[in-house]
Design a protein around this motif. Sequence first.
Motif, PDB file in Angstrom:
ATOM      1  N   UNK A  86     -31.748 189.012 -50.312  1.00 33.77           N
ATOM      2  CA  UNK A  86     -32.628 188.709 -51.430  1.00 33.77           C
ATOM      3  C   UNK A  86     -34.007 188.343 -50.899  1.00 33.77           C
ATOM      4  N   UNK A  87     -35.025 188.781 -51.618  1.00 31.25           N
ATOM      5  CA  UNK A  87     -36.405 188.411 -51.311  1.00 31.25           C
ATOM      6  C   UNK A  87     -36.892 187.563 -52.479  1.00 31.25           C
ATOM      7  N   UNK A  88     -37.147 186.293 -52.202  1.00 31.44           N
ATOM      8  CA  UNK A  88     -37.516 185.353 -53.265  1.00 31.44           C
ATOM      9  C   UNK A  88     -38.978 184.945 -53.175  1.00 31.44           C
ATOM     10  N   UNK A  89     -39.583 184.729 -54.320  1.00 33.26           N
ATOM     11  CA  UNK A  89     -40.941 184.174 -54.393  1.00 33.26           C
ATOM     12  C   UNK A  89     -40.892 183.071 -55.435  1.00 33.26           C
ATOM     13  N   UNK A 112     -39.401 164.705 -60.010  1.00 35.10           N
ATOM     14  CA  UNK A 112     -39.246 166.065 -60.525  1.00 35.10           C
ATOM     15  C   UNK A 112     -40.249 166.997 -59.862  1.00 35.10           C
ATOM     16  N   UNK A 113     -39.951 168.276 -59.850  1.00 35.08           N
ATOM     17  CA  UNK A 113     -40.913 169.280 -59.411  1.00 35.08           C
ATOM     18  C   UNK A 113     -40.655 170.556 -60.196  1.00 35.08           C
ATOM     19  N   UNK A 114     -41.551 170.880 -61.142  1.00 41.75           N
ATOM     20  CA  UNK A 114     -41.361 172.107 -61.920  1.00 41.75           C
ATOM     21  C   UNK A 114     -41.471 173.332 -61.003  1.00 41.75           C
ATOM     22  N   UNK A 115     -40.569 174.278 -61.168  1.00 45.20           N
ATOM     23  CA  UNK A 115     -40.560 175.477 -60.326  1.00 45.20           C
ATOM     24  C   UNK A 115     -40.276 176.707 -61.178  1.00 45.20           C
ATOM     25  N   UNK A 116     -40.778 177.835 -60.702  1.00 42.83           N
ATOM     26  CA  UNK A 116     -40.412 179.113 -61.295  1.00 42.83           C
ATOM     27  C   UNK A 116     -40.322 180.118 -60.163  1.00 42.83           C
ATOM     28  N   UNK A 117     -39.366 181.039 -60.243  1.00 37.98           N
ATOM     29  CA  UNK A 117     -39.218 181.967 -59.128  1.00 37.98           C
ATOM     30  C   UNK A 117     -38.528 183.248 -59.526  1.00 37.98           C
ATOM     31  N   UNK A 118     -38.511 184.158 -58.561  1.00 35.11           N
ATOM     32  CA  UNK A 118     -37.831 185.439 -58.776  1.00 35.11           C
ATOM     33  C   UNK A 118     -37.103 185.833 -57.496  1.00 35.11           C
ATOM     34  N   UNK A 119     -35.937 186.475 -57.659  1.00 33.29           N
ATOM     35  CA  UNK A 119     -35.190 187.017 -56.520  1.00 33.29           C
ATOM     36  C   UNK A 119     -35.154 188.523 -56.660  1.00 33.29           C
ATOM     37  N   UNK A 120     -35.529 189.213 -55.597  1.00 29.21           N
ATOM     38  CA  UNK A 120     -35.499 190.667 -55.610  1.00 29.21           C
ATOM     39  C   UNK A 120     -34.272 191.129 -54.835  1.00 29.21           C
ATOM     40  N   UNK A 121     -33.452 191.948 -55.462  1.00 29.49           N
ATOM     41  CA  UNK A 121     -32.206 192.423 -54.844  1.00 29.49           C
ATOM     42  C   UNK A 121     -32.487 193.593 -53.932  1.00 29.49           C
ATOM     43  N   UNK A 122     -32.688 193.309 -52.638  1.00 26.12           N
ATOM     44  CA  UNK A 122     -33.149 194.330 -51.701  1.00 26.12           C
ATOM     45  C   UNK A 122     -32.119 195.443 -51.495  1.00 26.12           C
ATOM     46  N   UNK A 163     -14.299 170.171 -37.299  1.00 26.43           N
ATOM     47  CA  UNK A 163     -14.674 168.827 -36.856  1.00 26.43           C
ATOM     48  C   UNK A 163     -16.159 168.662 -37.025  1.00 26.43           C
ATOM     49  N   UNK A 164     -16.587 167.950 -38.055  1.00 28.94           N
ATOM     50  CA  UNK A 164     -18.018 167.816 -38.298  1.00 28.94           C
ATOM     51  C   UNK A 164     -18.285 167.907 -39.782  1.00 28.94           C
ATOM     52  N   UNK A 165     -19.418 168.499 -40.123  1.00 32.36           N
ATOM     53  CA  UNK A 165     -19.796 168.587 -41.526  1.00 32.36           C
ATOM     54  C   UNK A 165     -19.015 169.689 -42.245  1.00 32.36           C
ATOM     55  N   UNK A 166     -18.848 169.516 -43.557  1.00 38.45           N
ATOM     56  CA  UNK A 166     -18.310 170.612 -44.367  1.00 38.45           C
ATOM     57  C   UNK A 166     -19.454 171.527 -44.751  1.00 38.45           C
ATOM     58  N   UNK A 167     -19.320 172.808 -44.411  1.00 40.37           N
ATOM     59  CA  UNK A 167     -20.426 173.747 -44.578  1.00 40.37           C
ATOM     60  C   UNK A 167     -20.000 174.968 -45.385  1.00 40.37           C
ATOM     61  N   UNK A 168     -20.988 175.615 -45.981  1.00 43.48           N
ATOM     62  CA  UNK A 168     -20.741 176.857 -46.701  1.00 43.48           C
ATOM     63  C   UNK A 168     -21.963 177.755 -46.570  1.00 43.48           C
ATOM     64  N   UNK A 169     -21.733 179.081 -46.620  1.00 41.48           N
ATOM     65  CA  UNK A 169     -22.853 180.026 -46.565  1.00 41.48           C
ATOM     66  C   UNK A 169     -23.681 179.914 -47.843  1.00 41.48           C
ATOM     67  N   UNK A 170     -24.987 180.074 -47.723  1.00 35.32           N
ATOM     68  CA  UNK A 170     -25.837 179.959 -48.912  1.00 35.32           C
ATOM     69  C   UNK A 170     -25.503 181.065 -49.918  1.00 35.32           C
ATOM     70  N   UNK A 171     -25.616 180.723 -51.195  1.00 37.86           N
ATOM     71  CA  UNK A 171     -25.258 181.608 -52.299  1.00 37.86           C
ATOM     72  C   UNK A 171     -26.512 182.289 -52.843  1.00 37.86           C
ATOM     73  N   UNK A 172     -27.644 181.619 -52.685  1.00 36.46           N
ATOM     74  CA  UNK A 172     -28.941 182.172 -53.077  1.00 36.46           C
ATOM     75  C   UNK A 172     -30.008 181.453 -52.267  1.00 36.46           C
ATOM     76  N   UNK A 173     -31.285 181.774 -52.509  1.00 37.38           N
ATOM     77  CA  UNK A 173     -32.365 181.068 -51.819  1.00 37.38           C
ATOM     78  C   UNK A 173     -32.906 179.902 -52.645  1.00 37.38           C
ATOM     79  N   UNK A 174     -32.556 179.858 -53.936  1.00 39.18           N
ATOM     80  CA  UNK A 174     -33.172 178.881 -54.828  1.00 39.18           C
ATOM     81  C   UNK A 174     -32.700 177.459 -54.524  1.00 39.18           C
TER      82      UNK A 174
END
Lengths: 579, 579
Positions: free
Chosen positions: B181-184, B431-441, B127-138
């Motif tokens: 994940x550790x993202x920058x 738009x917002x240009x982005x670049x990033x990395x995810x570290x698999x802890x 009852x409420x919003x449809x939710x899901x666990x995050x798949x990544x940080x991006x």
Amino acid sequence: MDLIQVEIAQQTTLFNDLRKQQADASAVDEVKKKLGELKRALAALTGESSKDGGKKKERILLKTPKGTRDYGPSEMHCREHIERIVKDVFTTYGGSCLDTPVFERKEILAGKYGEDAKLIFDLKDQGGEELALRYDHTVPLARYFAMNGALNTQAKLWQVGKVYRRDNPVMSKGRMREFTQADFDIAGIFDTMIPDAEIISLVCTIMTKLEVGDFTIKLNHRKILDGIFEVCGVPQEKIRTISSAVDKLDKMPWADVKKEMTEEKGLDSAVADRIGEYVKHKGGPPLLDLLQADAALMANPSAKAGIEEMGLLFKYLEAYSVVDKISFDMSLARGLDYYTGIIYEAITEASAPPGFNAANAFASTSDAPQPTPAPTPTPKKKAKKTDGQEDEEEVDESKVGVGSVAAGGRYDNLVGMFTAAAAGGGKKAAQLPCIGVSIGMDRIFAIVWPRWVERGMRSKDTMAYVMAAGDGLLTERVRLVQELRAAGIKTDFLFKNKPKLPAQFAAGEKDEAPFAVILGGDELKEGLVTVKEQRWEIVDGEKRKVQSADQGTKVKRSELISWIKSTPTYQGWATGKLL
Amino acid sequence: MDLIQVEIAQQTTLFNDLRKQQADASAVDEVKKKLGELKRALAALTGESSKDGGKKKERILLKTPKGTRDYGPSEMHCREHIERIVKDVFTTYGGSCLDTPVFERKEILAGKYGEDAKLIFDLKDQGGEELALRYDHTVPLARYFAMNGALNTQAKLWQVGKVYRRDNPVMSKGRMREFTQADFDIAGIFDTMIPDAEIISLVCTIMTKLEVGDFTIKLNHRKILDGIFEVCGVPQEKIRTISSAVDKLDKMPWADVKKEMTEEKGLDSAVADRIGEYVKHKGGPPLLDLLQADAALMANPSAKAGIEEMGLLFKYLEAYSVVDKISFDMSLARGLDYYTGIIYEAITEASAPPGFNAANAFASTSDAPQPTPAPTPTPKKKAKKTDGQEDEEEVDESKVGVGSVAAGGRYDNLVGMFTAAAAGGGKKAAQLPCIGVSIGMDRIFAIVWPRWVERGMRSKDTMAYVMAAGDGLLTERVRLVQELRAAGIKTDFLFKNKPKLPAQFAAGEKDEAPFAVILGGDELKEGLVTVKEQRWEIVDGEKRKVQSADQGTKVKRSELISWIKSTPTYQGWATGKLL
């Protein structure tokens, strides 16, 4: 998003890039043609007119789920500071870290939270195990102990992480559906009340270091409370539900609590009155003398055992020098089912609902002069819908306090329940006595953050900002930045080839970096760089940069690192004395 | 658990306590009587025979959900060490922390993960919003930027937290359903390739500090890859799916990848062969020269733009002194849809499946002498059921590598997709240009942990263990422990009133506390305590205490803190030089 849509987006970017770079007309045309093809392919797939190219999508709502929020950079800088202090005290008291999954098998959580079980967040059954988000850290910890041989365990474990409750959120007071708890637990068979005193001392140390203002540890004992209920004549099967009613005395006057006991829960009015006479008491060790003089109470085995344990506890708290922080509060009951011994809550000035004074809760039954009664603090319900999907009601935030900022108690049976349930109840369960505390990190943040803003605390730790006065000097900037970083100095620079100096100063000031390091072509040839110290001050509640005529100091490039590290400013930041 | 069962458990504890304390027979009897009543009440409620008192419950399974695990104290000590290094580099590079909720509204995640969307963990609709666990940080980061005014943002943000994928787990290689994940990420409009070089430098710094062994950054550019596919004749609508096939060249030989392209994905065999000729290349800047000499490729606008950007990037990587860590690998494609520019992966020796050598992937098409072909590394499926509920198959862990330990790329359109979708697609998206990395802890932990065990690293930071040689001296122990803790020395003691000295030494040795502080009644009167330094060593792979005839040093109690702090042992621990 369809793969074709990704391709369209990428080709659109390429098309714009090429036009910006004034590329060959033929190249631009080729990309344009490809775009057309892709859009027609998409239209064929979706059945839309090719002119719109997938633009008629349903609008999405950009928000976080109800009862959750993002914490941005400034807030996280404060939250990390809080977390660092808490973790440091945890390890100083001999704690080791434990991490458990965010979700558990439903049967692990089932039957641990009494009436609040309805607040558990379930995961969707996608084929596999039935799962739910953890509600606290205590039940996963007990499950961990039961899995890893409960009987032989002697441990101090801490956990910091998010827990989940589908409650009505009061965001401004740090009452959320997703919130962070920091737990510390002591497990093992030790002499009575020594680990209990250790935990209370730990809470006092944390509260003192966090600067949450004046705080009090409210303390009670389940055995005393149960004894009182028995002596007053509460039927055995009503003890836990009457206990929950008593627990509301920190935000409701006695008259309302009594009404809940009698009208909602069917307790005899005379029994309720007898309870009221007991639970109105709070104080220090003298209250213990009062109870010990109560023959009816001392004749009850549960109450007698609890009173004796409290006497021992106060003796140990004396050794820990924390007795002045304790309020033995007979109305404290705690909602959770699994407590078996002492229970406690840390409260601050922000804990009670605005305008509610717990000291006046018994005003109508007290012999003292009657003060003006506080406004009824029962949270008013407002039919405020947030996103058209929620059917629950919002509470009026102005009528709610932050609540307790830390709470816990002794739970000697919880691990045994797991070992018994895992064995099917057939053989004797392996028990493991435990005591623990949960610190409400979001509630503490709600108290600390406004003060943090007021004091103009920094939002990041960048120390140096490297700039070029001359012709960009990108390679020279990158090399110096990397040298400073390798030496542990947090350093940044502007990602432009030939940035103007004012733009670089503006970027460095946005980061509040205390050292502006300026490279110039001629100076570099002489082996020199210019360093200018930047300062900020609070004027009329606003943070602003101190203007200075200082032209900066010329420093040998080869000595820059040791020069920066020798400044009082750097040493202040690096040792955490300046924030 | 029913409230009555809690009450039964508590009364049982009380009953046992009373018997242990040899309390009055009448008190014991009273509790026994109450217990009987409660059990009868429970039996009446549940319909069971009163004799069993609720014992015939269904057996529960004590385990964590599939693909998740607990991390105990020793492991967490190592994981905290890893996390501290990563966060320190993040802030050294000018990053600020961001925290987003663990779950998102489903519409936020929808359509971002291509074929892998089936791996998203949904929450139950309560009852409420449809939710899901995050798949990544991006994706949460892009949602945050879109909510907070994308166009004006210039930011370096990092996030460390758990993400969730309903994949087939390979636990021993750090491939989990719940993993950290550790993202920058760097967002903002800057000059081409400068933030890109900064991110690659950051990854190199972290990999060097983490001591994961030799590592390589595999690097490619989506624009080059797309150009190659076009030049080779891949139809537009098949580009992403062919790209996914190419990406498998790090764990499958070319022959198998080609089969996937032609048989599964219907690509013309000659087109596949042309792709094979391109994607077999890897190397450094000379590979760029090779591509620039390819007239067909340079005539493709996308490939040309990508090749020019790569040239610029290599120039900047030179300034960062990291070119020797880079492998320009034309087979790197990355699975995620949202990348638009350079893409990269950090790999170590543990990344590839055991026995698979990526250098031999093209063995059958190469002119070089044919080495013995590596065993086919396609993971074998084993029908191994974990808990009788899962219907998925387990993979054979011995045939799987750790995979890449960090990965990322440029994604210039993702924020714009959110601003467009929130605006309903009507107006031009911000738009917002982005670049990033995810570290698999978890993958890094899988590599670092065995070395940590081998070196016999400590599992906690307790420095001092306070003991009594005399008559318990509980108050004196507590007071000294609190003084040491207040001075920042992590200290513990045994929670017994009158413990024997050997039991206290055993407890201190279990914590590997380097300082045993012993209190004796007579010595205390003279103002003295005894300190004995404890050492450990690795013998035949086992960690054991160094036996010593040293009787300890008598130190003035008032000088104990400064004495401990002046020892090389303490300074080694405190500065993190000894772990």
